[in-house]
Design a protein around this motif. Structure first.
Motif, short mmCIF file in Angstrom:
data_model
loop_
_atom_site.label_atom_id
_atom_site.label_comp_id
_atom_site.label_asym_id
_atom_site.label_seq_id
_atom_site.Cartn_x
_atom_site.Cartn_y
_atom_site.Cartn_z
N ASP A 4 22.97 62.99 18.32
CA ASP A 4 21.95 63.86 18.89
C ASP A 4 20.60 63.32 18.43
OD1 ASP A 4 20.11 65.87 19.41
OD2 ASP A 4 21.56 67.48 19.09
N MET A 5 19.82 62.73 19.35
CA MET A 5 18.57 62.09 18.97
C MET A 5 17.56 63.09 18.40
SD MET A 5 19.25 59.00 19.48
CE MET A 5 17.66 58.24 19.26
N ARG A 6 17.68 64.35 18.82
CA ARG A 6 16.78 65.36 18.28
C ARG A 6 17.03 65.54 16.78
NH1 ARG A 6 17.82 70.90 18.08
NH2 ARG A 6 19.69 70.40 19.27
N LYS A 7 18.32 65.58 16.39
CA LYS A 7 18.64 65.71 14.97
C LYS A 7 18.23 64.46 14.20
CE LYS A 7 22.58 68.78 15.84
NZ LYS A 7 24.06 68.88 15.80
N VAL A 8 18.36 63.31 14.82
CA VAL A 8 17.94 62.07 14.17
C VAL A 8 16.43 62.11 13.91
CG1 VAL A 8 17.72 59.57 14.42
CG2 VAL A 8 19.82 60.72 15.13
N ARG A 9 15.68 62.64 14.88
CA ARG A 9 14.23 62.75 14.70
C ARG A 9 13.91 63.71 13.56
NH1 ARG A 9 10.42 66.07 17.11
NH2 ARG A 9 11.97 66.91 18.57
N TYR A 10 14.65 64.80 13.46
CA TYR A 10 14.45 65.73 12.35
C TYR A 10 14.76 65.04 11.02
CZ TYR A 10 14.50 69.49 15.89
OH TYR A 10 14.24 70.30 16.95
N PHE A 11 15.85 64.27 11.02
CA PHE A 11 16.23 63.56 9.80
C PHE A 11 15.12 62.62 9.35
CE2 PHE A 11 17.57 59.38 8.33
CZ PHE A 11 18.06 59.69 7.07
N VAL A 12 14.55 61.85 10.27
CA VAL A 12 13.51 60.88 9.91
C VAL A 12 12.30 61.60 9.32
CG1 VAL A 12 11.84 59.22 10.85
CG2 VAL A 12 14.25 59.11 11.53
N ALA A 13 11.92 62.71 9.90
CA ALA A 13 10.78 63.46 9.38
C ALA A 13 11.04 63.89 7.94
CB ALA A 13 10.49 64.67 10.26
N ALA A 15 13.27 62.57 5.84
CA ALA A 15 13.44 61.39 5.00
C ALA A 15 12.08 60.80 4.61
CB ALA A 15 14.27 60.34 5.73
N GLU A 16 11.10 60.90 5.49
CA GLU A 16 9.77 60.37 5.20
C GLU A 16 8.96 61.32 4.32
OE1 GLU A 16 9.18 57.56 9.17
OE2 GLU A 16 8.18 59.51 9.07
N GLU A 17 9.16 62.61 4.50
CA GLU A 17 8.40 63.59 3.71
C GLU A 17 9.09 63.91 2.38
OE1 GLU A 17 5.51 64.68 4.47
OE2 GLU A 17 5.32 64.12 6.59
N ARG A 58 15.91 63.91 -2.40
CA ARG A 58 15.95 62.45 -2.32
C ARG A 58 17.10 62.02 -1.41
NH1 ARG A 58 18.17 63.81 -7.25
NH2 ARG A 58 20.15 62.81 -7.81
N LEU A 59 17.00 60.80 -0.90
CA LEU A 59 18.01 60.26 -0.01
C LEU A 59 19.21 59.75 -0.79
CD1 LEU A 59 15.70 58.23 2.39
CD2 LEU A 59 17.23 60.08 3.11
N LEU A 66 20.75 55.28 7.01
CA LEU A 66 20.43 55.92 8.29
C LEU A 66 18.94 55.81 8.59
CD1 LEU A 66 21.26 57.50 10.76
CD2 LEU A 66 21.03 59.62 9.43
N LEU A 67 18.09 55.99 7.59
CA LEU A 67 16.65 55.87 7.81
C LEU A 67 16.30 54.47 8.28
CD1 LEU A 67 13.82 57.03 7.68
CD2 LEU A 67 13.73 56.35 5.27
N LYS A 68 16.92 53.48 7.67
CA LYS A 68 16.66 52.09 8.04
C LYS A 68 17.00 51.84 9.51
CE LYS A 68 17.94 47.34 6.81
NZ LYS A 68 18.76 46.49 5.90
N ASP A 69 18.09 52.45 9.98
CA ASP A 69 18.54 52.24 11.36
C ASP A 69 17.90 53.21 12.35
OD1 ASP A 69 20.20 50.18 10.56
OD2 ASP A 69 21.93 51.50 10.25
N ALA A 70 17.54 54.40 11.87
CA ALA A 70 17.08 55.45 12.78
C ALA A 70 15.68 55.20 13.33
CB ALA A 70 17.12 56.81 12.08
N VAL A 71 14.79 54.65 12.50
CA VAL A 71 13.41 54.44 12.96
C VAL A 71 13.37 53.52 14.18
CG1 VAL A 71 11.16 53.52 12.34
CG2 VAL A 71 12.38 55.00 10.74
N PRO A 72 13.99 52.32 14.13
CA PRO A 72 13.99 51.49 15.34
C PRO A 72 14.77 52.11 16.49
CG PRO A 72 15.35 50.48 13.61
CD PRO A 72 14.58 51.60 12.98
N LEU A 73 15.81 52.91 16.17
CA LEU A 73 16.58 53.57 17.22
C LEU A 73 15.69 54.55 18.00
CD1 LEU A 73 19.37 54.12 18.51
CD2 LEU A 73 19.69 55.92 16.79
#
Length: 295
Positions: A4-13, A15-17, A58-59, A66-73
């Motif tokens: 679910d790309m929406r959940k991936v976007r939530y994860f990235v936010a 992971a960055e914060e 923390r991650l 996942l963060l490494k792969d999710a940003v380019p995805l």
């Protein structure tokens, strides 16, 4: 399993914060909603992505991967959406990215002449997004300054130009015609040291790290220089464009030239893009007067 790309976007936010409240505000979500979405993603993947304790969030190793792969995805997904939307338009278009200090009129004008039915747009980029705009579809092709990550890209070398040291106007080397990088070994470099290996090789403090967070623009970097925090190494054309009385640009006599390349996605081809690449190729090698316009 489909992600679910929406959940991936939530994860990235998150992971960055690394802060649920800050990530929820960034996403315009209630914090409990974000927590439930992250827990749902963890269940779907069968791994823990975050650890929360008294020291904060923390991650986990799985989260770091996942963060490494999710940003380019996510970037590729945005690019797909933009390209599909562009294909549905009645008029053809080409968006060309360009870095500070460069003018690309010679190429955009030639393309417009060869393809009057094509809408040619330009997009000013910076060090933080000159490659991202190609992957996320904001630009079809870009004039980039090396070094960049060339993964997934085709490139054409366009020209080279000298670097200068930009220092505060009161700096001892200000006003000189040239300077050796070793003379600035005791000064702090206000950018990633890996981008200036010559300085890194002579730096007294081998463990030096550039300011964090890094400057988000040339303008911010020059504010730091003017305030006496250190110096910066810039391509000559960039320094020429951002002339100001409280800083000085001095030619570096022992730092490699900056290379400008034309870059585009390797698997993204079209007759208009091919024509643009041919236009740039026909102008090689560019005269210095053409290569050092300011944008």
């Amino acid at each position: 399993m489909d992600l679910d790309m929406r959940k991936v976007r939530y994860f990235v936010a998150l992971a960055e914060e690394l802060n649920y409240r800050a990530a929820a505000e960034r996403l315009h979500l209630a914090q409990p909603v974000l927590s439930r979405q992250i827990q749902s993603l963890e269940r779907e993947l069968g791994v823990r992505l975050f650890l929360r304790d008294s020291t904060g969030t923390r991650l986990t190793p799985a989260g770091e991967q996942l963060l490494k792969d999710a940003v380019p995805l996510l970037t590729d997904a945005r690019g797909l959406q933009r390209r599909v939307a562009a294909a549905a338009q009645s008029t053809r278009s080409l968006t060309v990215g360009f870095m500070p200090g460069l003018t690309i009129t010679f190429a955009t004008r030639a393309l417009s002449k060869a393809h009057p039915d094509v809408s040619v747009e330009v997009l000013r980029t910076d060090w933080t997004d000159q490659v991202t705009v190609l992957h996320d579809g904001r630009a079809d092709v870009g004039f980039v300054r090396m070094p960049i990550d060339l993964t997934g890209l085709s490139t054409l070398s366009v020209w080279h130009e000298p670097h200068v040291a930009v220092v505060a106007a009161a700096h001892p080397v200000a006003g000189r015609d040239t300077v050796g990088i070793a003379e600035l070994a005791a000064d702090d470099l206000l950018q990633d040291p890996d981008t200036v290996p010559e300085w890194k090789a002579v730096r007294v403090d081998a463990e030096y790290r550039a300011p964090s967070p890094p400057a988000r623009s040339v303008e911010e970097k020059l504010e730091w220089v003017a305030s006496g925090r250190g110096f910066s190494v810039l391509p000559q054309s960039v320094a020429d464009y951002y002339r100001r009385s409280d800083i000085a640009a001095v030619a570096l006599n022992d730092v490699a030239f900056n290379e400008v390349r034309l870059a585009w996605l390797r698997d993204r081809r079209s007759p208009v893009l091919d024509s643009f690449v041919d236009v740039v190729r026909q102008h090689l090698p560019l005269e210095e007067s053409e290569a050092r316009f300011s944008a």
